[in-house]
Write a protein that holds these residues in place. Structure first.
Motif, PDB file in Angstrom:
ATOM      1  N   HIS A  84       0.871  -1.179   0.000  1.00 44.94           N
ATOM      2  CA  HIS A  84       0.000   0.000   0.000  1.00 44.94           C
ATOM      3  C   HIS A  84       0.907   1.227   0.000  1.00 44.94           C
ATOM      4  O   HIS A  84       1.925   1.249   0.696  1.00 44.94           O
ATOM      5  CB  HIS A  84      -0.878   0.033   1.247  1.00 44.94           C
ATOM      6  CG  HIS A  84      -1.682  -1.203   1.446  1.00 44.94           C
ATOM      7  ND1 HIS A  84      -2.818  -1.484   0.735  1.00 44.94           N
ATOM      8  CD2 HIS A  84      -1.506  -2.257   2.278  1.00 44.94           C
ATOM      9  CE1 HIS A  84      -3.300  -2.643   1.122  1.00 44.94           C
ATOM     10  NE2 HIS A  84      -2.526  -3.140   2.056  1.00 44.94           N
ATOM     11  N   ARG A  85       0.517   2.240  -0.776  1.00 43.56           N
ATOM     12  CA  ARG A  85       1.271   3.489  -0.766  1.00 43.56           C
ATOM     13  C   ARG A  85       0.313   4.625  -1.072  1.00 43.56           C
ATOM     14  O   ARG A  85      -0.817   4.406  -1.505  1.00 43.56           O
ATOM     15  CB  ARG A  85       2.429   3.455  -1.754  1.00 43.56           C
ATOM     16  CG  ARG A  85       2.052   3.197  -3.186  1.00 43.56           C
ATOM     17  CD  ARG A  85       3.304   3.011  -4.065  1.00 43.56           C
ATOM     18  NE  ARG A  85       2.969   2.499  -5.368  1.00 43.56           N
ATOM     19  CZ  ARG A  85       2.697   3.240  -6.429  1.00 43.56           C
ATOM     20  NH1 ARG A  85       2.722   4.558  -6.327  1.00 43.56           N
ATOM     21  NH2 ARG A  85       2.397   2.694  -7.583  1.00 43.56           N
ATOM     22  N   SER A  86       0.779   5.840  -0.831  1.00 45.02           N
ATOM     23  CA  SER A  86      -0.046   7.009  -1.116  1.00 45.02           C
ATOM     24  C   SER A  86       0.829   8.114  -1.685  1.00 45.02           C
ATOM     25  O   SER A  86       2.046   8.107  -1.521  1.00 45.02           O
ATOM     26  CB  SER A  86      -0.755   7.488   0.145  1.00 45.02           C
ATOM     27  OG  SER A  86       0.179   7.936   1.091  1.00 45.02           O
ATOM     28  N   TYR A  87       0.181   9.054  -2.352  1.00 42.62           N
ATOM     29  CA  TYR A  87       0.876  10.227  -2.893  1.00 42.62           C
ATOM     30  C   TYR A  87      -0.136  11.353  -3.040  1.00 42.62           C
ATOM     31  O   TYR A  87      -1.345  11.124  -2.989  1.00 42.62           O
ATOM     32  CB  TYR A  87       1.544   9.900  -4.236  1.00 42.62           C
ATOM     33  CG  TYR A  87       0.568   9.620  -5.358  1.00 42.62           C
ATOM     34  CD1 TYR A  87       0.161  10.638  -6.221  1.00 42.62           C
ATOM     35  CD2 TYR A  87       0.047   8.345  -5.559  1.00 42.62           C
ATOM     36  CE1 TYR A  87      -0.742  10.392  -7.239  1.00 42.62           C
ATOM     37  CE2 TYR A  87      -0.849   8.084  -6.575  1.00 42.62           C
ATOM     38  CZ  TYR A  87      -1.241   9.115  -7.417  1.00 42.62           C
ATOM     39  OH  TYR A  87      -2.144   8.869  -8.422  1.00 42.62           O
ATOM     40  N   ASP A  88       0.357  12.567  -3.201  1.00 41.88           N
ATOM     41  CA  ASP A  88      -0.497  13.729  -3.439  1.00 41.88           C
ATOM     42  C   ASP A  88      -0.496  14.025  -4.928  1.00 41.88           C
ATOM     43  O   ASP A  88       0.569  14.165  -5.538  1.00 41.88           O
ATOM     44  CB  ASP A  88       0.011  14.942  -2.661  1.00 41.88           C
ATOM     45  CG  ASP A  88      -0.102  14.740  -1.157  1.00 41.88           C
ATOM     46  OD1 ASP A  88      -1.062  14.063  -0.724  1.00 41.88           O
ATOM     47  OD2 ASP A  88       0.754  15.255  -0.421  1.00 41.88           O
TER      48      ASP A  88
END
Length: 110
Positions: A84-88
């Protein structure tokens, strides 16, 4: 049992031609999606098929194999782990991604 932690195995068909990115030192990344199908009967006894789509990424030798041999529609088996990862994004909105990082691939079918 420690080998069962975060272990994913999937068999499915590739949804579109893989996207290959090259980095310094001849390092490669392959991104693709695969569809898995599951069949069951609904409350009326009718056969229902459901398709799940999975994001898959692979690095190094696995990415090179994908680049050479994997195309849209190809049936493959993958072995890897769930991440799982996130970014703007460009609007500042946070986006979340769940994907399988493949460590092994097996080409199936014809």
């Amino acid at each position: 049992m420690s080998t069962l932690r975060n272990h994913v195995q999937l068999i499915g068909h590739v949804g579109q031609d893989p996207e290959i990115k090259s980095f310094e030192g001849d390092r490669k990344l392959a991104n693709l999606t695969i569809a898995t199908n599951e069949t069951h009967k609904n409350e009326k006894g009718e056969k229902v098929e459901e398709t799940q789509w999975h994001r898959v990424s692979a690095w190094g030798k696995t990415a090179e194999i994908i680049e050479k041999y994997v195309t849209k529609g190809k049936e493959i088996a993958i072995d890897g782990k769930l991440t799982h990862r996130s970014y703007d994004d460009k609007n500042g909105d946070k986006k979340y991604i769940t994907e399988v990082v493949a460590t092994e691939i097996l080409l199936l079918g014809k």
